[in-house]
Scaffold this active site. Structure first.
Site, PDB file in Angstrom:
ATOM      1  N   GLU A 491      22.061  23.717  -5.147  1.00  0.00           N
ATOM      2  CA  GLU A 491      23.162  23.851  -4.183  1.00  0.00           C
ATOM      3  C   GLU A 491      24.503  24.263  -4.775  1.00  0.00           C
ATOM      4  OE1 GLU A 491      23.076  20.234  -1.824  1.00  0.00           O
ATOM      5  OE2 GLU A 491      21.383  20.947  -0.667  1.00  0.00           O
ATOM      6  N   GLU A 588      14.518  22.389   1.604  1.00  0.00           N
ATOM      7  CA  GLU A 588      15.059  21.045   1.863  1.00  0.00           C
ATOM      8  C   GLU A 588      15.373  20.903   3.339  1.00  0.00           C
ATOM      9  OE1 GLU A 588      18.400  19.356  -0.105  1.00  0.00           O
ATOM     10  OE2 GLU A 588      17.728  19.935  -2.103  1.00  0.00           O
TER      11      GLU A 588
HETATM   12  C1  BMA Z   1      20.517  17.787  -0.538  1.00  0.00           C
HETATM   13  C2  BMA Z   1      19.951  17.378  -1.866  1.00  0.00           C
HETATM   14  C3  BMA Z   1      20.529  16.123  -2.388  1.00  0.00           C
HETATM   15  C4  BMA Z   1      20.796  15.129  -1.317  1.00  0.00           C
HETATM   16  C5  BMA Z   1      20.146  15.519  -0.027  1.00  0.00           C
HETATM   17  C6  BMA Z   1      20.446  14.596   1.090  1.00  0.00           C
HETATM   18  O1  BMA Z   1      21.765  18.285  -0.653  1.00  0.00           O
HETATM   19  O2  BMA Z   1      20.018  18.429  -2.763  1.00  0.00           O
HETATM   20  O3  BMA Z   1      21.685  16.393  -3.111  1.00  0.00           O
HETATM   21  O4  BMA Z   1      20.393  13.880  -1.727  1.00  0.00           O
HETATM   22  O5  BMA Z   1      20.537  16.777   0.353  1.00  0.00           O
HETATM   23  O6  BMA Z   1      21.809  14.577   1.386  1.00  0.00           O
END
Ligand code: BMA
Length: 917
Positions: A491, A588
């Site tokens: 990120e 994610e």
């Molecule tokens: C993303 C991940 C982590 C974090 C998650 C939940 O940004 O890369 O940094 O724990 O979201 O917020």
């Protein structure tokens, strides 16, 4: 009311196959991929390689050391490998650091400096060797190393192995070795102060109760706290320490990388890295792959100093080479490789290892009908949809990470039909065992470099350290077929692009320059130098090639038409699939939940067991997380309202898991059904890695597995929503639509069998089926479409509120393909019939031979989100969190350790949605 009844107790106690395997397959001396032995000498591990050198002598310096704080008021024995926290715990100076509020109470530990000391003797013949190296496999983090009062070196990176030449300092009798560790927190603060400009973020959000400036220290970034984890900035010797003494040479690295060419077929690059003391060492090296009728001998000439030599073994093309496949796409066959070397008079060595063959590409090319570029992995020429999750550190104290724990998590991932895990960049590069198990289990690893959610300094000493880190880690891991991608950071492209840290416009170029210097000019360049057998990505999320074209920082790295995306929204209704980005690859996404009561109970006391109390807010490191969970849950479910406070607390934990499981299901199913189509120029989704697989402690988080290994409801859901063949149902405008998603290679002729169920009775009100449809291998195919109104009208007195749909896929022989699925036509909160207070569930527990135990459930009504909880009895159910739409159902339970039906019966509870209000 839920009643439970234990009857018919026949017990067969057995250890879980998972645990038995651990003992059988993990000899303590050689856990890695390669076992190399130089004959007549002593055995030693070189990263994942076991080496025995003739004439080489090694002494392990692991075991009991002493540990002292800076003013000498604390002096205690300490185990190496280990860290200050676990030493203090073991000696009774502190309680369990995970207990209640101890993370904050023990903040002082990371503010002090600590010195590890050991005393050892070295036999005279060992001291007489040409070279004696002191090898630290890992020091956490900032230290000065001294031997007999003389400084031998400094360390500043926990991800490095450090080797110091110490021969001249060794004496007869006692030798005293000290490692003085500086407070990581103070070091990071000093570095930030000394830096000529700000490198944000300065500190984590207050809710994380963490420490500042972690980006200035090459250490697990989440050890200063994260939004799912505590602040335990550890210090210690987290890996092994040893002396290696030799006269001629030592091998300190060995790697094998298979390479495929369409012209000449397979070859194997065998890389040998040695340190030579003698003038010139000549000899020969024979490499053989007996399973492939391949053998070659190479002349070897080793020059003094550190050198790296690569030998290319051409694999005999007369027979087929069996390929390594991701889980669900084929097997993971390996071939034994033998190395036999003769180097000068009397110096011979052999090595036995295994080699896996596979190719991997990251495909970014135009997609018909869609602006942008594809983003998917092609393994052995086949496009593979990545299904899985993100891996975070499994413990704050790495010395407490057990091989059995790692194995259990990876086996749980595969049991949930995952074929990929992303080792996320805010943690640690995992131990060798992790990658060896991923090789064996067919888990593809997306390997981040350890940089996350921050900008980073780029001054020379920092960069030197990072360069060495990249070299060492790539060399250590590149033999593993499981590793399919190197990725620069988590990120950080998006942090720059969307200005997370409020950098004033005129200063931006400075930070972009630092970004490119770190991830492109250095990390990427080094990776390309070290390993061209797998793709490299600078960041995640990123637009990939499109980001490159924009100078590596895209205007919008979240663009769904390029690269991968991370997407979180806690306030939008997660049942509304139109909110999700139709991305090429979802690396994610997720929702929080609380772990189960039995997990929390271990670190709390009765006064902590309330949703609004200090413990609940203390463990929640994501601002507003507890509120967001209940708000999202409240969109579709009645919130718990029991008058008994403990009951209400447990029900609230349960409802957060229901919400999380259903939300991640909705999003994952959307990604899976989007693999074959382009809608509005977007689509061809080829990956779904939800955030996050595991937990670092007992707290609310996005994980599907609790700290300790217990499956949350989400993990049981994942087992179904990642099934190789899956019916996915959703509403598109006025219509109910079902897609058949298949990750199989074969084509199938399938029908959707749909049952309309009434909430008030377990028997179907009516049944429908779709015409047979050709479902191609590796596709998502629409198979059923009907207006909801017409569907309900044709089915008794059904309304959206009184009925729901259950469906599965069948071939023309009536065989079922994949798990069943269901679709709610209204929120369970508004459902009619479900509210009738006659859901009665009771069960029997009996010994069941091979499979452990069977739990039998009986219900007089349709029961959503039926949740079996075995409390503290480790193990997992065959299915859980399910919709019970039959009068009776049997569920297996496989214990992960010795238990009895009595114990299980005592521990077992059953909850379903109607129980909580
Ligand atoms: C993303 C991940 C982590 C974090 C998650 C939940 O940004 O890369 O940094 O724990 O979201 O917020």
């Amino acid at each position: 009311m839920t009643r439970k009844k234990v009857s018919e107790v026949r017990v067969r106690e057995e250890t879980s196959p998972l645990l038995r395997d651990v003992n059988m397959t993990m000899p303590p001396t050689c856990s890695g991929l390669l076992c190399l032995s130089l004959l007549l000498g002593k055995s030693l591990l070189v990263s994942s390689v076991q080496v025995v050198t003739s004439g080489q002598q090694n002494i392990s310096l692991n075991g009991k050391w002493t540990l002292e704080n800076s003013n000498g008021t604390l002096s205690l024995p300490a185990e190496v490998p280990g860290c200050v926290h676990t030493a203090l715990l073991k000696q009774g100076y502190i309680q369990d650091p995970y207990y209640r509020f101890n993370d904050v109470a023990y903040g002082w530990i990371a503010l002090d400096n600590w010195t590890y000391t050991t005393t050892f003797t070295v036999p005279s013949d060992m001291r007489a060797k040409q070279r004696v190296m002191l090898v630290f496999e890992g020091i956490d983090t900032i230290s000065t190393v001294s031997l007999n009062g003389a400084a031998v070196g400094r360390t500043d990176n926990m991800f490095l192995q450090y080797d110091f030449s110490v021969g001249a300092l060794l004496t007869e009798g006692d030798n005293v070795l000290t490692v003085s560790l500086a407070s990581p927190v103070r070091y990071a603060a000093q570095r930030s102060e000394a830096h000529s400009y700000r490198v944000p973020p300065d500190c984590p959000p207050e809710v994380q109760q963490g420490q500042c400036h972690v980006n200035y220290i090459r250490k697990e970034q989440s050890s200063f706290s994260w939004d799912w984890g505590p602040s335990f900035p550890t210090a210690g010797l987290w890996k092994g320490v040893r002396l290696e003494a030799y006269d001629v040479l030592r091998v300190f690295h060995l790697a094998t990388v298979p390479v495929y060419s369409t012209y000449s077929g397979w070859s194997l690059q065998v890389e040998l890295q040695v340190e030579v003391v003698a003038e010139v060492t000549r000899g020969q090296l024979t490499l053989s792959l007996p399973g492939l009728d391949t053998q070659q001998t190479f002349p070897v000439q080793l020059l003094p100093g550190r050198t790296r030599n690569t030998y290319t073994l051409h694999v005999n093309t007369s027979g087929p080479v069996e390929l390594w496949w991701p889980s669900g796409h084929g097997d993971q066959p390996s071939y034994p490789l033998t190395l036999q070397g003769v180097l000068g008079p009397g110096l011979t060595f052999t090595a036995d290892t295994k080699v896996y063959f596979r190719t991997v590409e990251l495909v970014q090319e135009p997609v018909p009908g869609s602006p942008g570029l594809s983003f998917y992995f092609r393994v052995n020429g086949k496009a593979v949809f990545m299904k899985g999750s993100n891996w975070i550190p499994t413990h704050s104290f790495q010395d407490l990470v057990s091989p059995a724990g790692v194995r259990s998590l990876l086996e749980s991932a595969v049991a949930a039909n995952m074929n990929a895990l992303r080792v996320w960049g805010g943690g640690v590069y995992q131990q060798d065992l992790f990658y060896s198990l991923c090789d064996e289990l067919g888990v593809m690893v997306w390997q981040d470099f350890m940089f996350a959610c921050a900008l980073y300094p780029t001054e020379e000493d920092f960069m030197d350290s990072v360069r060495e880190e990249v070299r060492q880690q790539v060399r250590r891991l590149k033999s593993h077929p499981s590793v399919v991608l190197w990725s620069g950071n988590n990120e950080n492209e998006v942090a720059l692009a969307t200005n997370w840290f409020g950098i004033p416009g005129p200063e931006r170029p400075l930070y972009v320059k630092d970004y490119v210097k770190l991830y492109v000019d250095n990390i990427r360049a080094l990776v390309l130098e070290e390993d061209q057998s797998r793709p490299f990505l600078a960041s995640s999320p990123t637009n990939g090639l499109a980001s490159e074209r924009q100078g590596w920082v895209a205007d919008d790295p979240y663009d769904p038409r390029y690269g991968d995306t991370h997407y979180y929204s806690y306030s939008r209704d997660c049942w509304d699939w139109s909110a999700f980005p139709r991305t090429r690859f979802a690396s994610e996404y997720g929702f929080q939940s609380w772990p189960s009561f039995s997990t929390l109970q271990k670190v709390s006391v009765p006064e902590d067991w309330s949703w609004d109390g200090p413990f609940s807010s203390h463990r929640q490191h994501h601002a507003e997380g507890n509120r967001q969970m209940l708000e999202q849950a409240g969109l579709h479910y009645h919130l718990p309202n029991a008058t008994d406070p403990l009951r209400r607390y447990k029900h609230t934990l349960y409802i957060t898991q229901v919400m999380q499981a259903q939300c991640v299901k909705a999003q994952t199913e959307f990604y899976r059904r989007s693999r074959s189509e382009v809608v509005g120029g977007k689509g061809h989704t080829m990956g779904a890695l939800y955030w996050q697989l595991n937990d670092i402690w007992q707290a609310p988080s996005w994980s599907s597995i609790e700290f300790g290994g217990k499956w949350k409801m989400l993990h049981y859901f994942a087992q179904r929503f990642f099934a190789p063949v899956l019916p996915v149902g959703f509403e598109d405008g006025v219509s109910m639509v079902i897609y058949a998603v298949s990750d199989l290679s074969v084509d199938l002729n399938l029908t959707a069998q749909v049952s309309v169920l009434s909430w008030s009775r377990p028997d179907p009100v009516c049944k429908l089926s779709s015409p047979a449809t050709l479902v191609r291998g590796n596709s998502a195919t629409p198979i059923f479409r009907q207006p909801v109104d017409a569907l309900l009208k044709g089915c008794g007195n059904c309304t959206r509120r009184s009925c729901l749909l259950a469906f599965h896929l069948e071939d023309n022989h009536g065989a079922r393909w994949g798990p069943g699925n269901h679709h709610f036509l209204c929120s369970p909160r508004d459902a009619e019939g479900i509210e009738a207070p006659h859901i009665t569930i009771w069960f029997t527990v009996r010994g069941d031979g091979e499979r452990g135990y069977t739990v039998t459930l009986r219900s007089t009504s349709v029961a959503p989100f039926v949740w079996l909880d075995a409390g503290d009895v480790p193990g997992r159910f065959g299915s859980n969190g399910f919709l019970m739409a039959s009068r009776s159902q049997e569920v297996g339970f496989v214990p992960w350790g010795p238990t009895s039906a009595e114990e299980l019966g005592r521990a077992l509870t059953v909850t379903s949605l109607r129980d909580v209000y």
